[in-house]
Structure formats: structure tokens, C-alpha cells
Design a protein around this motif. Structure first.
Motif, PDB file in Angstrom:
ATOM      1  N   LYS A 173       0.885  -1.768   0.480  1.00  0.00           N
ATOM      2  CA  LYS A 173      -0.261   0.384  -0.059  1.00  0.00           C
ATOM      3  C   LYS A 173       0.897   1.226   0.220  1.00  0.00           C
ATOM      4  CE  LYS A 173      -4.447   1.473   2.105  1.00  0.00           C
ATOM      5  NZ  LYS A 173      -5.090   1.534   2.226  1.00  0.00           N
ATOM      6  N   ALA A 188       1.474   5.441   0.249  1.00  0.00           N
ATOM      7  CA  ALA A 188       1.358   6.422   0.999  1.00  0.00           C
ATOM      8  C   ALA A 188       0.203   7.250  -0.514  1.00  0.00           C
ATOM      9  CB  ALA A 188       2.014   7.769   0.685  1.00  0.00           C
ATOM     10  N   LYS A 189      -0.995   7.929  -0.099  1.00  0.00           N
ATOM     11  CA  LYS A 189      -1.584   9.116  -0.933  1.00  0.00           C
ATOM     12  C   LYS A 189      -1.172   9.655  -0.926  1.00  0.00           C
ATOM     13  CE  LYS A 189      -5.629  11.680  -0.008  1.00  0.00           C
ATOM     14  NZ  LYS A 189      -7.136  12.223   0.802  1.00  0.00           N
ATOM     15  N   PRO A 190      -1.337   9.566  -2.589  1.00  0.00           N
ATOM     16  CA  PRO A 190      -0.752  10.954  -3.399  1.00  0.00           C
ATOM     17  C   PRO A 190      -0.525  12.715  -3.011  1.00  0.00           C
ATOM     18  CG  PRO A 190      -1.567  10.434  -4.448  1.00  0.00           C
ATOM     19  CD  PRO A 190      -1.887   9.505  -3.437  1.00  0.00           C
ATOM     20  N   VAL A 219      -2.020  16.284  -3.660  1.00  0.00           N
ATOM     21  CA  VAL A 219      -2.479  16.640  -4.564  1.00  0.00           C
ATOM     22  C   VAL A 219      -2.427  18.416  -5.167  1.00  0.00           C
ATOM     23  CG1 VAL A 219      -5.146  17.995  -5.446  1.00  0.00           C
ATOM     24  CG2 VAL A 219      -5.030  15.859  -3.929  1.00  0.00           C
ATOM     25  N   ARG A 252       1.149   5.736  -8.464  1.00  0.00           N
ATOM     26  CA  ARG A 252       0.613   5.352  -8.070  1.00  0.00           C
ATOM     27  C   ARG A 252       1.001   4.313  -6.573  1.00  0.00           C
ATOM     28  NH1 ARG A 252      -2.112   0.741  -7.306  1.00  0.00           N
ATOM     29  NH2 ARG A 252      -1.248  -0.170  -9.348  1.00  0.00           N
ATOM     30  N   GLY A 289       3.474   6.417  -4.346  1.00  0.00           N
ATOM     31  CA  GLY A 289       2.166   7.200  -3.999  1.00  0.00           C
ATOM     32  C   GLY A 289       2.980   9.202  -3.615  1.00  0.00           C
ATOM     33  N   ARG A 324       7.106  13.579  -4.189  1.00  0.00           N
ATOM     34  CA  ARG A 324       6.279  13.518  -3.033  1.00  0.00           C
ATOM     35  C   ARG A 324       6.831  13.881  -1.888  1.00  0.00           C
ATOM     36  NH1 ARG A 324       6.760   7.147  -1.794  1.00  0.00           N
ATOM     37  NH2 ARG A 324       8.863   7.943  -0.814  1.00  0.00           N
TER      38      ARG A 324
END
Length: 108
Positions: free
Chosen positions: A5, A7-9, A11, A77, A80, A95
């Protein structure tokens, strides 16, 4: 592909992308995608590059069996990160890394 999994990218707004593109202009690619394509090693190398910097360039080699759009989306993706730009066969990914010293971080 690895199934860990990510990390959330982040925005990014258009002005932030513009700032990152200007910073990325002078960077040299730190990861090269070769004949193996989107392999676990390529994803691991991308993640490792983000440990020492926040903005990286990735070059898709001539003999890589992947399309640049596919590679850009998948690497962003899996790592992340946010896709900043695709120019020719070069990808620019961002990132944030809060563990880096303040002088190495990018202020957006």
C-alpha cells in the motif's frame, strides 16, 4: 508489480505544478526504466529515490516495453507521488518527505 500500500499522493494545484516543473528542468534523471519495464525493481528504485529528495526525474529507455502514460500513472500510484509532467520519455514526479532537512525540502 508489488502490492504494497503506497502513501496517498499529494494533490497539486496548477501553480504548484508550474513551480515544480521549473525546479525539475535542471534535474538529471535518477531512475531509468529499461527492458524490464514496470518491474518491482523499478518501483523500488523510485521509492528509494524519494528517500533523499522530493522531486525526481525518471527516463523511459528506448527499449522499455511500456508506454510513457502507463508508466507515469503506475509509478505515481505505486510510489505515492504526484505526476507533475511527462515530456517525451521523461517523467517528473513529486512526493513530499517530512523527514528531509528543511534546506532540502521544497516549499510549495
Amino acid at each position: 508489480m508489488t502490492k504494497t500500500k503506497a502513501a496517498k499522493p499529494p494533490v497539486l494545484t496548477n501553480p504548484q505544478k508550474k513551480q515544480l516543473r521549473s525546479l525539475g528542468h535542471e534535474l538529471a534523471p535518477v531512475v531509468l526504466a529499461g527492458r524490464e519495464g514496470l518491474s518491482a525493481n523499478l518501483i523500488a528504485a523510485t521509492r528509494a529515490a524519494f528517500k533523499t529528495r522530493e522531486l525526481i526525474k525518471i527516463k523511459i529507455g528506448q527499449n522499455a516495453p511500456i508506454q510513457r502514460e502507463e508508466a507515469a500513472a503506475e509509478l505515481a500510484r505505486e510510489s505515492g507521488s504526484a505526476l507533475v509532467q511527462v515530456v517525451g520519455r521523461v517523467l517528473l514526479l513529486y512526493r513530499p518527505n517530512p523527514e528531509l532537512p528543511a534546506e532540502k525540502r521544497i516549499a510549495l
